[in-house]
Structure formats: C-alpha cells, structure tokens
Design a protein around this motif. Structure first.
Motif, PDB file in Angstrom:
ATOM      1  N   GLY A  31       9.096  -6.252  19.850  1.00 47.11           N
ATOM      2  CA  GLY A  31       9.651  -6.768  18.601  1.00 47.11           C
ATOM      3  C   GLY A  31       8.576  -7.256  17.640  1.00 47.11           C
ATOM      4  N   LYS A  32       7.321  -7.210  18.067  1.00 45.63           N
ATOM      5  CA  LYS A  32       6.203  -7.682  17.252  1.00 45.63           C
ATOM      6  C   LYS A  32       5.929  -6.724  16.095  1.00 45.63           C
ATOM      7  CE  LYS A  32       1.333  -8.851  17.597  1.00 45.63           C
ATOM      8  NZ  LYS A  32       0.162  -8.942  18.466  1.00 45.63           N
ATOM      9  N   VAL A  33       5.674  -7.296  14.914  1.00 42.98           N
ATOM     10  CA  VAL A  33       5.301  -6.491  13.756  1.00 42.98           C
ATOM     11  C   VAL A  33       3.840  -6.095  13.920  1.00 42.98           C
ATOM     12  CG1 VAL A  33       4.990  -6.435  11.268  1.00 42.98           C
ATOM     13  CG2 VAL A  33       6.973  -7.591  12.247  1.00 42.98           C
ATOM     14  N   LEU A  34       3.580  -4.791  13.955  1.00 42.85           N
ATOM     15  CA  LEU A  34       2.234  -4.280  14.173  1.00 42.85           C
ATOM     16  C   LEU A  34       1.480  -4.052  12.875  1.00 42.85           C
ATOM     17  CD1 LEU A  34       3.175  -1.678  16.914  1.00 42.85           C
ATOM     18  CD2 LEU A  34       2.326  -4.014  17.256  1.00 42.85           C
ATOM     19  N   LYS A  35       2.211  -3.650  11.844  1.00 40.49           N
ATOM     20  CA  LYS A  35       1.565  -3.369  10.567  1.00 40.49           C
ATOM     21  C   LYS A  35       2.570  -3.547   9.441  1.00 40.49           C
ATOM     22  CE  LYS A  35      -1.078   0.188   8.161  1.00 40.49           C
ATOM     23  NZ  LYS A  35      -1.566   1.561   8.191  1.00 40.49           N
ATOM     24  N   ILE A  36       2.139  -4.190   8.379  1.00 37.24           N
ATOM     25  CA  ILE A  36       2.975  -4.335   7.191  1.00 37.24           C
ATOM     26  C   ILE A  36       2.429  -3.406   6.119  1.00 37.24           C
ATOM     27  CG2 ILE A  36       3.738  -5.912   5.379  1.00 37.24           C
ATOM     28  CD1 ILE A  36       3.629  -8.155   7.433  1.00 37.24           C
ATOM     29  N   GLU A  37       3.274  -2.500   5.666  1.00 34.01           N
ATOM     30  CA  GLU A  37       2.880  -1.511   4.661  1.00 34.01           C
ATOM     31  C   GLU A  37       2.882  -2.099   3.258  1.00 34.01           C
ATOM     32  OE1 GLU A  37       1.888   1.666   5.303  1.00 34.01           O
ATOM     33  OE2 GLU A  37       2.154   1.353   7.449  1.00 34.01           O
ATOM     34  N   GLY A  38       3.596  -3.201   3.069  1.00 33.99           N
ATOM     35  CA  GLY A  38       3.646  -3.829   1.760  1.00 33.99           C
ATOM     36  C   GLY A  38       4.889  -3.487   0.977  1.00 33.99           C
ATOM     37  N   PHE A  39       4.889  -3.923  -0.262  1.00 30.00           N
ATOM     38  CA  PHE A  39       6.009  -3.757  -1.182  1.00 30.00           C
ATOM     39  C   PHE A  39       6.268  -2.283  -1.454  1.00 30.00           C
ATOM     40  CE2 PHE A  39       7.356  -3.155  -5.602  1.00 30.00           C
ATOM     41  CZ  PHE A  39       8.540  -3.858  -5.590  1.00 30.00           C
ATOM     42  N   LEU A  40       7.518  -1.871  -1.335  1.00 31.66           N
ATOM     43  CA  LEU A  40       7.886  -0.491  -1.623  1.00 31.66           C
ATOM     44  C   LEU A  40       8.679  -0.365  -2.916  1.00 31.66           C
ATOM     45  CD1 LEU A  40       8.915   0.708   1.943  1.00 31.66           C
ATOM     46  CD2 LEU A  40       6.763   1.104   0.764  1.00 31.66           C
ATOM     47  N   GLU A  41       9.714  -1.190  -3.078  1.00 31.70           N
ATOM     48  CA  GLU A  41      10.528  -1.121  -4.287  1.00 31.70           C
ATOM     49  C   GLU A  41      11.466  -2.313  -4.385  1.00 31.70           C
ATOM     50  OE1 GLU A  41      13.427   2.045  -4.375  1.00 31.70           O
ATOM     51  OE2 GLU A  41      13.672   1.933  -2.212  1.00 31.70           O
ATOM     52  N   THR A  42      11.951  -2.586  -5.576  1.00 29.31           N
ATOM     53  CA  THR A  42      13.006  -3.571  -5.779  1.00 29.31           C
ATOM     54  C   THR A  42      14.320  -2.826  -5.653  1.00 29.31           C
ATOM     55  OG1 THR A  42      11.621  -4.843  -7.294  1.00 29.31           O
ATOM     56  CG2 THR A  42      13.991  -5.237  -7.395  1.00 29.31           C
ATOM     57  N   THR A  43      15.179  -3.276  -4.747  1.00 22.84           N
ATOM     58  CA  THR A  43      16.431  -2.552  -4.511  1.00 22.84           C
ATOM     59  C   THR A  43      17.581  -3.066  -5.371  1.00 22.84           C
ATOM     60  OG1 THR A  43      16.929  -3.998  -2.637  1.00 22.84           O
ATOM     61  CG2 THR A  43      15.805  -1.932  -2.156  1.00 22.84           C
TER      62      THR A  43
END
Length: 60
Positions: A31-43
């Motif tokens: 369940g650990k977050v391995l990598k954060i890709e960052g902001f993609l879009e405002t939904t």
C-alpha cells in the motif's frame, strides 16, 4: 467562467474548491506510495463564499 464576486452578498473575496488528479505509483502488496507523478489535471471546481453561498460544480 471565473466568478468575480458573490451573487448573494457581493463579497469579492471568493474561494475556489478544486479537485485535482494526481498520478502516483503504489505497491499493491504494501500500500506504500512508491512514486508521485505530480499534478495531472483539474477535474472539477466550484466557488464559495463565507456567507454560505456555494456555486455550481464546474468541469472541463
């Protein structure tokens, strides 16, 4: 369209609530977050005022 002032009380200090999509890679096992890709879009987003007025939910 951006609101400039509250239609209910005329306040010009509106706030906006935004839901954003964020990319991330997570381990299924731990369940650990391995990598954060960052902001993609405002939904979606909506404006609100301290007087209690809440605008409609807007989407792209």
């Amino acid at each position: 369209m951006e609101e400039e002032k509250c239609p209910q009380c005329g306040n010009e200090n509106l706030k906006v609530y935004e839901q954003i999509a964020v990319g991330r890679i997570r381990s299924v096992k731990t369940g650990k977050v391995l990598k954060i890709e960052g902001f993609l879009e405002t939904t979606c987003w909506n404006y609100f005022c301290k007087c209690g007025w809440v605008g409609e939910i807007l989407t792209t």
